[in-house]
Design a protein around this motif. Sequence first.
Motif, PDB file in Angstrom:
ATOM      1  N   MET A  15       0.821  -1.205   0.000  1.00  0.00           N
ATOM      2  CA  MET A  15       0.000   0.000   0.000  1.00  0.00           C
ATOM      3  C   MET A  15       0.858   1.260   0.000  1.00  0.00           C
ATOM      4  O   MET A  15       0.514   2.264  -0.632  1.00  0.00           O
ATOM      5  CB  MET A  15      -0.948  -0.014   1.203  1.00  0.00           C
ATOM      6  N   VAL A  16       1.994   1.205   0.700  1.00  0.00           N
ATOM      7  CA  VAL A  16       2.925   2.339   0.652  1.00  0.00           C
ATOM      8  C   VAL A  16       3.423   2.537  -0.768  1.00  0.00           C
ATOM      9  O   VAL A  16       3.516   3.672  -1.270  1.00  0.00           O
ATOM     10  CB  VAL A  16       4.103   2.111   1.625  1.00  0.00           C
ATOM     11  N   THR A  35      -2.092  12.710  -0.322  1.00  0.00           N
ATOM     12  CA  THR A  35      -1.590  11.374  -0.638  1.00  0.00           C
ATOM     13  C   THR A  35      -0.331  11.061   0.162  1.00  0.00           C
ATOM     14  O   THR A  35      -0.155   9.941   0.669  1.00  0.00           O
ATOM     15  CB  THR A  35      -1.291  11.255  -2.142  1.00  0.00           C
ATOM     16  N   PHE A  36       0.538  12.058   0.301  1.00  0.00           N
ATOM     17  CA  PHE A  36       1.751  11.842   1.084  1.00  0.00           C
ATOM     18  C   PHE A  36       1.413  11.590   2.554  1.00  0.00           C
ATOM     19  O   PHE A  36       2.033  10.732   3.198  1.00  0.00           O
ATOM     20  CB  PHE A  36       2.682  13.042   0.967  1.00  0.00           C
ATOM     21  N   ALA A  37       0.459  12.329   3.096  1.00  0.00           N
ATOM     22  CA  ALA A  37       0.063  12.120   4.488  1.00  0.00           C
ATOM     23  C   ALA A  37      -0.468  10.705   4.694  1.00  0.00           C
ATOM     24  O   ALA A  37      -0.165  10.047   5.699  1.00  0.00           O
ATOM     25  CB  ALA A  37      -0.990  13.152   4.892  1.00  0.00           C
ATOM     26  N   LEU A  38      -1.239  10.215   3.732  1.00  0.00           N
ATOM     27  CA  LEU A  38      -1.758   8.857   3.827  1.00  0.00           C
ATOM     28  C   LEU A  38      -0.627   7.835   3.719  1.00  0.00           C
ATOM     29  O   LEU A  38      -0.605   6.830   4.444  1.00  0.00           O
ATOM     30  CB  LEU A  38      -2.794   8.627   2.731  1.00  0.00           C
ATOM     31  N   GLN A  39       0.321   8.091   2.824  1.00  0.00           N
ATOM     32  CA  GLN A  39       1.461   7.182   2.691  1.00  0.00           C
ATOM     33  C   GLN A  39       2.250   7.119   3.995  1.00  0.00           C
ATOM     34  O   GLN A  39       2.664   6.032   4.435  1.00  0.00           O
ATOM     35  CB  GLN A  39       2.364   7.638   1.552  1.00  0.00           C
ATOM     36  N   ALA A  40       2.486   8.270   4.615  1.00  0.00           N
ATOM     37  CA  ALA A  40       3.224   8.308   5.874  1.00  0.00           C
ATOM     38  C   ALA A  40       2.463   7.580   6.979  1.00  0.00           C
ATOM     39  O   ALA A  40       3.070   6.916   7.828  1.00  0.00           O
ATOM     40  CB  ALA A  40       3.496   9.753   6.279  1.00  0.00           C
ATOM     41  N   SER A  41       1.130   7.685   6.969  1.00  0.00           N
ATOM     42  CA  SER A  41       0.320   6.974   7.964  1.00  0.00           C
ATOM     43  C   SER A  41       0.463   5.462   7.803  1.00  0.00           C
ATOM     44  O   SER A  41       0.591   4.724   8.789  1.00  0.00           O
ATOM     45  CB  SER A  41      -1.149   7.383   7.827  1.00  0.00           C
ATOM     46  N   LEU A  42       0.454   5.001   6.556  1.00  0.00           N
ATOM     47  CA  LEU A  42       0.630   3.572   6.308  1.00  0.00           C
ATOM     48  C   LEU A  42       2.049   3.130   6.649  1.00  0.00           C
ATOM     49  O   LEU A  42       2.260   2.004   7.116  1.00  0.00           O
ATOM     50  CB  LEU A  42       0.308   3.254   4.854  1.00  0.00           C
ATOM     51  N   ALA A  44       3.783   4.390   9.078  1.00  0.00           N
ATOM     52  CA  ALA A  44       3.736   4.274  10.532  1.00  0.00           C
ATOM     53  C   ALA A  44       3.090   2.960  10.947  1.00  0.00           C
ATOM     54  O   ALA A  44       3.558   2.287  11.875  1.00  0.00           O
ATOM     55  CB  ALA A  44       2.974   5.457  11.123  1.00  0.00           C
ATOM     56  N   ALA A  45       2.018   2.572  10.256  1.00  0.00           N
ATOM     57  CA  ALA A  45       1.358   1.300  10.561  1.00  0.00           C
ATOM     58  C   ALA A  45       2.283   0.122  10.272  1.00  0.00           C
ATOM     59  O   ALA A  45       2.339  -0.847  11.038  1.00  0.00           O
ATOM     60  CB  ALA A  45       0.069   1.172   9.749  1.00  0.00           C
ATOM     61  N   ALA A  46       3.043   0.213   9.162  1.00  0.00           N
ATOM     62  CA  ALA A  46       3.986  -0.856   8.819  1.00  0.00           C
ATOM     63  C   ALA A  46       5.082  -0.971   9.874  1.00  0.00           C
ATOM     64  O   ALA A  46       5.467  -2.084  10.268  1.00  0.00           O
ATOM     65  CB  ALA A  46       4.596  -0.588   7.440  1.00  0.00           C
ATOM     66  N   ALA A  47       5.587   0.169  10.346  1.00  0.00           N
ATOM     67  CA  ALA A  47       6.620   0.149  11.380  1.00  0.00           C
ATOM     68  C   ALA A  47       6.075  -0.415  12.687  1.00  0.00           C
ATOM     69  O   ALA A  47       6.750  -1.200  13.368  1.00  0.00           O
ATOM     70  CB  ALA A  47       7.173   1.560  11.588  1.00  0.00           C
ATOM     71  N   ALA A  48       4.849  -0.022  13.048  1.00  0.00           N
ATOM     72  CA  ALA A  48       4.245  -0.537  14.275  1.00  0.00           C
ATOM     73  C   ALA A  48       4.015  -2.044  14.180  1.00  0.00           C
ATOM     74  O   ALA A  48       4.212  -2.780  15.163  1.00  0.00           O
ATOM     75  CB  ALA A  48       2.929   0.191  14.545  1.00  0.00           C
ATOM     76  N   LYS A  70       5.645  13.047   9.830  1.00  0.00           N
ATOM     77  CA  LYS A  70       5.505  12.895   8.385  1.00  0.00           C
ATOM     78  C   LYS A  70       4.051  12.852   7.934  1.00  0.00           C
ATOM     79  O   LYS A  70       3.748  13.253   6.806  1.00  0.00           O
ATOM     80  CB  LYS A  70       6.236  11.634   7.926  1.00  0.00           C
ATOM     81  N   ALA A  71       3.174  12.357   8.792  1.00  0.00           N
ATOM     82  CA  ALA A  71       1.764  12.285   8.400  1.00  0.00           C
ATOM     83  C   ALA A  71       0.972  13.516   8.816  1.00  0.00           C
ATOM     84  O   ALA A  71      -0.098  13.771   8.256  1.00  0.00           O
ATOM     85  CB  ALA A  71       1.109  11.029   8.997  1.00  0.00           C
ATOM     86  N   ILE A  72       1.493  14.282   9.780  1.00  0.00           N
ATOM     87  CA  ILE A  72       0.725  15.427  10.299  1.00  0.00           C
ATOM     88  C   ILE A  72       1.509  16.732  10.157  1.00  0.00           C
ATOM     89  O   ILE A  72       1.090  17.654   9.441  1.00  0.00           O
ATOM     90  CB  ILE A  72       0.328  15.202  11.773  1.00  0.00           C
ATOM     91  N   VAL A  73       2.659  16.839  10.830  1.00  0.00           N
ATOM     92  CA  VAL A  73       3.372  18.112  10.919  1.00  0.00           C
ATOM     93  C   VAL A  73       3.839  18.594   9.548  1.00  0.00           C
ATOM     94  O   VAL A  73       3.565  19.733   9.143  1.00  0.00           O
ATOM     95  CB  VAL A  73       4.569  17.989  11.885  1.00  0.00           C
ATOM     96  N   ILE A  74       4.549  17.742   8.817  1.00  0.00           N
ATOM     97  CA  ILE A  74       5.101  18.164   7.532  1.00  0.00           C
ATOM     98  C   ILE A  74       4.015  18.473   6.505  1.00  0.00           C
ATOM     99  O   ILE A  74       4.076  19.523   5.843  1.00  0.00           O
ATOM    100  CB  ILE A  74       6.097  17.114   7.004  1.00  0.00           C
ATOM    101  N   PRO A  75       2.995  17.622   6.318  1.00  0.00           N
ATOM    102  CA  PRO A  75       1.932  17.986   5.367  1.00  0.00           C
ATOM    103  C   PRO A  75       1.223  19.281   5.737  1.00  0.00           C
ATOM    104  O   PRO A  75       0.901  20.086   4.848  1.00  0.00           O
ATOM    105  CB  PRO A  75       0.982  16.781   5.426  1.00  0.00           C
TER     106      PRO A  75
END
Length: 223
Positions: A15-16, A35-42, A44-48, A70-75
């Motif tokens: 998905m990433v 799209t980048f925020a969603l990628q960063a969220s996924l 994070a999920a992959a790392a978790a 990456k999913a919140i601050v930077i976007p």
Amino acid sequence: MGHLEFDIAHLLGTMVLVLSFGLLFQRRIFGVLRTFALQASLLAAAAAWQAYVQDAPHLYITAAIALVFKAIVIPVALHRIVIRLQIHRSVETVFGVGLTMIIGVGLVTLSILLVLPVTAQSGAITRENLALALSVVLLGLLMMITRRNAVTQVVGFMSLENGLVLAATGAKGMPLVVEISVAFSILIAFIVFGIFVFRIRERFDTVDVRALDRFRGERRDVS
């Protein structure tokens, strides 16, 4: 690693990668940021998930860094930059979207052909995770090359780094200090890119990097 753990890790990594293609497909800056925020969220999920599977608590910190920064601050910061610079138009590309996507598919194929033979002695999840990660890195680089807007080039750079983090989380025993140093280096790079964008806007009244080429041409004419 059992079949369920493998399938979930593979799904998250895939998905990433798919969202890397989504970044190449987007023609609006705000769409790119979402799209980048969603990628960063996924990511994070992959790392978790890797933290849970590997029983590696330090990867939860990696997941938190990816989610918060990456999913919140930077976007959000880039969104404000776009509004402040009054950029409300489609993103110009060097190639058409169709050709860019074809090149992207070729890069993914190249990644698979390079990684899988080299990692033949490694576990299945490591092999596929590295192939997916290299694909994300190459697609991020492709985005940086084919986008003429400085803001979207920043996003391409961040997407490239997402691939590096994806590869790192799939490698057991990665020291936490390395992950923290990577996070800080990316944060510093983001600040530098932010200054770079504002300097372009201040000098040329645009963030189109072709203005730099025109400026260099003007200087040569003067001299």
